[in-house]
Design an enzyme around this catalytic site. Sequence first.
Site, mmCIF file in Angstrom:
data_model
loop_
_atom_site.group_PDB
_atom_site.id
_atom_site.type_symbol
_atom_site.label_atom_id
_atom_site.label_comp_id
_atom_site.label_asym_id
_atom_site.label_seq_id
_atom_site.Cartn_x
_atom_site.Cartn_y
_atom_site.Cartn_z
ATOM 1 N N SER A 1 -10.138 -0.296 6.924
ATOM 2 C CA SER A 1 -9.549 -0.131 5.593
ATOM 3 C C SER A 1 -8.841 -1.360 5.038
ATOM 4 O O SER A 1 -8.427 -1.346 3.882
ATOM 5 C CB SER A 1 -8.577 1.055 5.589
ATOM 6 O OG SER A 1 -9.285 2.262 5.690
ATOM 7 N N LYS B 1 0.851 -1.206 0.000
ATOM 8 C CA LYS B 1 0.000 0.000 0.000
ATOM 9 C C LYS B 1 0.875 1.240 0.000
ATOM 10 O O LYS B 1 1.923 1.280 0.665
ATOM 11 C CB LYS B 1 -0.924 -0.027 1.214
ATOM 12 C CG LYS B 1 -1.979 1.085 1.224
ATOM 13 C CD LYS B 1 -2.925 0.935 2.400
ATOM 14 C CE LYS B 1 -3.964 2.052 2.433
ATOM 15 N NZ LYS B 1 -4.896 1.907 3.574
ATOM 16 N N SER C 1 -9.678 2.113 2.662
ATOM 17 C CA SER C 1 -8.773 2.816 1.765
ATOM 18 C C SER C 1 -7.780 1.889 1.063
ATOM 19 O O SER C 1 -7.127 2.284 0.097
ATOM 20 C CB SER C 1 -7.983 3.876 2.563
ATOM 21 O OG SER C 1 -7.183 3.258 3.574
#
EC number: 6.3.5.7
Length: 489
Positions: free
Chosen positions: A177, A77, A153
């Site tokens: 997330s 990420k 996210s």
Amino acid sequence: MSLFDYSLKELQNKLHNKEITVSDLVSESYNRIKAVDEDVKAFLTLNEEEAINKAKQLDQQENKDSSLLFGIPLGVKDNIVTKGLRTTCGSQFLDNFHDPLYDATVVEKLQAEHTVTIGKLNMDEFAMGSSNENSSYFTTRNPWNTEYVPGGSSGGSAASVAAREVFFSLGSDTGGSIRQPAAFCGVVGLKPTYGLVSRFGLVAFASSLDQIGPITRTVEDNAHLLQAIVGNDPMDATSANVDIPTYSDAFKEDVKGMKIAVPKEYLQEGVSPEVKDAVLQALKVYEDMGATWEEVSLPHSKYAVAAYYLLASSEASANLARFDGVRYGVRSEKAENMIDMFKLSRSEGFGDEVKRRIMLGTFALSSGYYDAYYKKAQKVRTLIKNDFDKVFEDYDVIIGPTTPTPAFKVGEIIDDPLTMYANDILTIPVNLAGVPGMSIPCGFSSQGLPIGLQIIGKHFDESTIYRTAYAFEQATDHHKQKPVLGGDR
């Protein structure tokens, strides 16, 4: 059959028997990205040249490492710092952050296991969002249907695994997330106990809530990945110094006699009938395996969303103050003096959602409002934690849906922040309490979109979560389903 359809153990057997090479795995990953990522849009930055060179080096090692992660391609990420590899947090503010000077602790640990970083994954800007539509670059799409969001996210992290672009990925979870996109994309995502995994090198959103965790296709592989990244870290003041079990040992036990709690608040109004039915069917599977479940109450969970957005936004307001155009990041070219530089750099660099939360957090921390909002939210957080503690006195795990609905369409609710915030209503309490939670696939909607089952455990009891999840996975075949993309058609 793609190499990415095999388990970690199967891949390591193939590597040791010289049926495949690390270069084969890396090539398959990039070939897959070239075939489908134009549709999925999971990656922001690729690491192709360095990854290919590292694969060649690993292939030349005569004594192959015993790690199950040896040579396995992964995605990271884009809010987890990677030395020499661009890290943007999905924001224009860090668009030029091409050459970070250090690796996050989790990245260092995975490099020690000889994994291969394929690239950095798209995300909602500074991890603020539940759909990936807040990325300042582009929206990642759900591999099961590209008209739908992948969740957020960590949308890029979940989508890349679901699309078989990488074998596993790292995400971060502040209010759901990891688990919410894992549910939307039909993969396995774990939010570990707060403090179990070092946050050093994770660009902070809300420091008392953020936690890095693994996203994989199967529960067993998730346990192996978590094993590699846990442990006390002197670089992180909130890192917990606890004994680390061997998580794969949990797979030796069944769930016979296990006591499961099902919060009535998690199956009430707002949860779609399809999601509720899938969860009840999953509980029936547990009953057939010898577990028992009872309805319980987490009475303060109804206040979780309000408390979370006050606390998380307040911490974000403080954490994002460092982004001012002075030290690193994009600086406005329109500024004529220092004050203008601060104002213009932040107004041009941050997106609408980030600005919204900074303003909310600054208001909650301001004089005259601190006691009325921030302090009260902290008290509610304690009540929510106490609710979990009370239930765990009598039950082994808590089970419910991960999300109230399956994935929604791109653009469907992006202009309705309150509805978007409510999408995390079932995941947020876990972060406020600091307990671990996992999402595993438990079915599909009538439109063919995955549905996630959330398993919540006691502090530092990830082993029981893995035991519970693995038993369900072995009794069902939801994890074996895969989306049809690109050349698969």
